[in-house]
Motif scaffolding. Structure first.
Motif, PDB file in Angstrom:
ATOM      1  N   UNK A 254     -16.647   4.457   5.489  1.00 42.81           N
ATOM      2  CA  UNK A 254     -16.369   3.408   4.499  1.00 42.81           C
ATOM      3  C   UNK A 254     -15.175   3.794   3.630  1.00 42.81           C
ATOM      4  N   UNK A 255     -15.129   5.054   3.226  1.00 43.92           N
ATOM      5  CA  UNK A 255     -13.999   5.513   2.417  1.00 43.92           C
ATOM      6  C   UNK A 255     -12.712   5.521   3.237  1.00 43.92           C
ATOM      7  N   UNK A 256     -12.803   5.999   4.472  1.00 47.81           N
ATOM      8  CA  UNK A 256     -11.620   6.037   5.328  1.00 47.81           C
ATOM      9  C   UNK A 256     -11.071   4.637   5.574  1.00 47.81           C
ATOM     10  N   UNK A 257     -11.946   3.672   5.833  1.00 50.29           N
ATOM     11  CA  UNK A 257     -11.513   2.302   6.064  1.00 50.29           C
ATOM     12  C   UNK A 257     -10.823   1.742   4.829  1.00 50.29           C
ATOM     13  N   UNK A 258     -11.396   1.977   3.651  1.00 49.65           N
ATOM     14  CA  UNK A 258     -10.792   1.489   2.412  1.00 49.65           C
ATOM     15  C   UNK A 258      -9.410   2.095   2.196  1.00 49.65           C
ATOM     16  N   UNK A 259      -9.252   3.362   2.520  1.00 47.75           N
ATOM     17  CA  UNK A 259      -7.943   3.998   2.361  1.00 47.75           C
ATOM     18  C   UNK A 259      -6.937   3.443   3.368  1.00 47.75           C
ATOM     19  N   UNK A 260      -7.392   3.193   4.588  1.00 51.29           N
ATOM     20  CA  UNK A 260      -6.507   2.595   5.588  1.00 51.29           C
ATOM     21  C   UNK A 260      -6.078   1.195   5.171  1.00 51.29           C
ATOM     22  N   UNK A 261      -7.020   0.418   4.624  1.00 53.11           N
ATOM     23  CA  UNK A 261      -6.687  -0.923   4.138  1.00 53.11           C
ATOM     24  C   UNK A 261      -5.650  -0.852   3.024  1.00 53.11           C
ATOM     25  N   UNK A 262      -5.824   0.087   2.122  1.00 53.96           N
ATOM     26  CA  UNK A 262      -4.892   0.207   1.006  1.00 53.96           C
ATOM     27  C   UNK A 262      -3.482   0.531   1.512  1.00 53.96           C
ATOM     28  N   UNK A 263      -3.401   1.478   2.447  1.00 56.64           N
ATOM     29  CA  UNK A 263      -2.096   1.844   2.995  1.00 56.64           C
ATOM     30  C   UNK A 263      -1.475   0.678   3.760  1.00 56.64           C
ATOM     31  N   UNK A 264      -2.303  -0.090   4.464  1.00 50.73           N
ATOM     32  CA  UNK A 264      -1.791  -1.252   5.191  1.00 50.73           C
ATOM     33  C   UNK A 264      -1.194  -2.258   4.216  1.00 50.73           C
ATOM     34  N   UNK A 265      -1.913  -2.549   3.139  1.00 52.31           N
ATOM     35  CA  UNK A 265      -1.394  -3.480   2.139  1.00 52.31           C
ATOM     36  C   UNK A 265      -0.090  -2.955   1.538  1.00 52.31           C
ATOM     37  N   UNK A 266      -0.055  -1.690   1.207  1.00 43.25           N
ATOM     38  CA  UNK A 266       1.140  -1.120   0.583  1.00 43.25           C
ATOM     39  C   UNK A 266       2.371  -1.225   1.480  1.00 43.25           C
ATOM     40  N   UNK A 267       2.162  -1.313   2.775  1.00 42.11           N
ATOM     41  CA  UNK A 267       3.277  -1.263   3.715  1.00 42.11           C
ATOM     42  C   UNK A 267       3.554  -2.576   4.425  1.00 42.11           C
ATOM     43  N   UNK A 268       2.902  -3.663   4.014  1.00 40.52           N
ATOM     44  CA  UNK A 268       3.107  -4.950   4.673  1.00 40.52           C
ATOM     45  C   UNK A 268       3.405  -6.039   3.644  1.00 40.52           C
ATOM     46  N   UNK A 269       4.114  -7.098   4.044  1.00 40.34           N
ATOM     47  CA  UNK A 269       4.441  -8.194   3.121  1.00 40.34           C
ATOM     48  C   UNK A 269       3.270  -9.157   2.952  1.00 40.34           C
ATOM     49  N   UNK A 270       2.228  -8.682   2.285  1.00 37.43           N
ATOM     50  CA  UNK A 270       1.020  -9.467   2.034  1.00 37.43           C
ATOM     51  C   UNK A 270       0.949  -9.857   0.572  1.00 37.43           C
ATOM     52  N   UNK A 271       0.245 -10.936   0.301  1.00 36.13           N
ATOM     53  CA  UNK A 271       0.056 -11.364  -1.084  1.00 36.13           C
ATOM     54  C   UNK A 271      -0.890 -10.409  -1.806  1.00 36.13           C
ATOM     55  N   UNK A 272      -0.679 -10.269  -3.116  1.00 36.31           N
ATOM     56  CA  UNK A 272      -1.440  -9.296  -3.892  1.00 36.31           C
ATOM     57  C   UNK A 272      -2.946  -9.545  -3.825  1.00 36.31           C
ATOM     58  N   UNK A 273      -3.333 -10.808  -3.719  1.00 28.27           N
ATOM     59  CA  UNK A 273      -4.756 -11.135  -3.688  1.00 28.27           C
ATOM     60  C   UNK A 273      -5.459 -10.735  -2.410  1.00 28.27           C
ATOM     61  N   UNK A 274      -4.716 -10.285  -1.399  1.00 26.06           N
ATOM     62  CA  UNK A 274      -5.363  -9.917  -0.141  1.00 26.06           C
ATOM     63  C   UNK A 274      -6.151  -8.620  -0.254  1.00 26.06           C
TER      64      UNK A 274
END
Length: 513
Positions: A254-274
């Protein structure tokens, strides 16, 4: 000057010279725009602009060699490629806690037109990118579909060829990066280039892996040329993960997935609310005027664990259970409501794994991939029922590392069953290396799966043109990626007419080139 010449010149600093700034005023030791720029999620009034500052992309702490402080980043949007007509500008803060990433969300611009953007920070200027707002009416669309870009398996020439075709939009359907350590996936791994040390387990690991991928100039070119609609699959976190379940059973998933999600958001042109705490919402809808609506799905975060230990297997009755879910209840309600209420001429379902039944066994018996929709057969029947009542549905898919063109039927075992929609599966950008063209294997696969009319194991992407009356698709392939410079060519072409009669959807396809 045409767009391609502009993008080349801008990257080289010809049109956008760096300002003369005294060395003493520069507090960063080198260029912080080493990861390029990107845009995404366009609307009629705007889009998301992205960059991430990194002076040393593979810095061992995942911070890209940046100082442990926030940094101001100026941005500009122009209606003119020379930035003589600035229509919007401002300053964003690249926060250290967010790996110095920047997400600027714009609105209030004119619909259906090109814009150009760039960033500046501490006396240094970024490359310039081209993006686009969506139209208000029924405007034709040229879009690319891509997926699966394993860095070790080859060069990103397919991204370069995609960029050279200057689409209006890029739809990316998962496996943007791979979590494996060096040589961690098949005998091909490591033959061309090598992942940063170690398998991705921590936030720093995922940040460095994204930075390594983003450092590639061909990937940067694909981001600069057009806005992206991007969704993850499994390798952005871990191979074949499902919901809260790790495919390896390792603790702390669960922690690893959350960290991967955070890094994905930081590196992609996604809206802040995602980014919503430990979750990342990627299922969303983007309309191209009244012509088309893209429905992007998340086929990982809400699914039940795969049946029968995952993989390609035979005789797994558990996959047929009526209560097994791939999308989850909430996403199902969102999808059905969106399909039922769509006002557009075409409806394009962007998702990650093959919907069509795919028998991998030659001869009697059947073997299916339990990580795909074949592992969730009852819910697939529900999906096809929803698509049957939708205006001109087309399914766009990644994951398979091979081009496929398939008819989606209410009953895949009945040759006379009605065709509900077409599925267009994009091969990989790089995953599995050069690929091959085994005509015997292809003929056997097509014979086992008569609803599939085209398969190609080479690397590539899809380039599509959509009008009110027709969807035309070029299946683009490259003969090699183990060295640079391969040409891309159209190996197969589809022409799919629009129809108001779901039962009468037919297509014509040109023979392979």
């Amino acid at each position: 000057m045409d767009r391609r010449a502009f993008l080349t010149a801008a990257t080289a600093g010809i049109l956008l010279p760096r300002p003369a700034v005294p060395a003493a005023a520069r507090t960063l030791r080198s260029d912080p725009f080493t990861l390029g720029v990107a845009s995404g999620d366009p609307s009629t009034g705007g889009f998301v602009l992205w960059t991430r500052l990194a002076v040393d992309p593979l810095g061992g702490d995942g911070r890209g060699g940046m100082p442990a402080r926030d940094v101001d980043v100026d941005w500009q949007v122009s209606s003119d490629e020379r930035f003589a007509a600035i229509v919007r500008s401002g300053t964003a803060t690249a926060r250290a806690r967010d790996a110095h990433s920047v997400h600027v969300e714009l609105d209030g611009l004119e619909p259906g037109r090109d814009y150009f953007y760039r960033f500046r920070s501490e006396g240094r200027l970024s490359p310039a990118g081209r993006t686009r707002t969506t139209p208000a009416g029924e405007t034709p669309l040229r879009f690319a579909v891509a997926a699966c870009a394993h860095y070790e398996h080859g060069y990103y020439t397919a991204y370069r060829r995609l960029a050279e075709q200057e689409p209006d939009l890029v739809v990316f359907l998962g496996d943007y990066m791979y979590e494996y350590g060096p040589s961690g996936y098949t005998a091909l791994a490591g033959r061309v280039r090598t992942h940063t040390p170690g398998k991705c387990r921590t936030l720093a690991d995922y940040r460095m892996r994204h930075a390594q991928y983003k450092s590639d100039p061909d990937l940067q070119a694909a981001h600069r040329v057009a806005p992206w609609l991007a969704a993850f699959d499994d390798h952005e976190v871990e191979n074949n993960w499902a919901g809260s379940a790790s495919s390896t059973g390792a603790p702390g998933f669960a922690r690893r997935r959350a960290q991967a999600f955070r890094a994905y958001y930081e590196n992609m042109p996604l809206r802040r609310g995602s980014l919503q705490g430990a979750a990342l919402r990627v299922n969303r809808r983007v309309s191209w005027g009244t012509l088309a609506r893209f429905h992007l799905l998340d086929t990982r975060q809400f699914r039940d664990d795969q049946a029968c230990l995952d993989g390609v297997r035979a005789g797994c009755d558990d996959r047929l259970a009526s209560d097994r879910t791939l999308l989850g209840a909430g996403q199902w309600r969102w999808l059905e409501r969106g399909l039922r209420g769509s006002p557009t001429r075409w409806n394009l379902l962007g998702q990650q794994i093959m919907v069509a039944q795919r028998d991998y066994k030659v001869g009697p018996g059947r073997e299916v991939n339990l990580d795909s929709w074949d592992g969730y057969a009852a819910e697939r029947t529900r999906l096809l029922g929803a698509l049957a009542g939708t205006s001109n549905p087309v399914v766009l898919t990644g994951d398979a590392h091979m081009h496929h063109l398939a008819e989606l039927k209410a009953d895949f075992d009945d040759p006379d069953a009605p065709v509900v929609a077409r599925e267009l599966v994009a091969s990989s950008i790089a995953s599995d290396g050069d690929g091959y063209r085994d005509r015997t294997w292809i003929a056997e696969a097509l014979q086992e799966n008569p609803h599939i009319s085209y398969i190609d194991q080479r690397r590539g992407y899809l380039m599509a043109r959509l009008t009110r009356d027709e969807l035309s698709v070029d299946f683009r392939t490259l003969d090699y990626i183990s060295r640079r410079g391969a040409a891309a060519r159209t190996s197969h072409r589809l022409s799919l007419p629009a129809t108001s009669d779901p039962a009468a959807r037919t297509s014509t396809a040109a023979p392979p080139a």
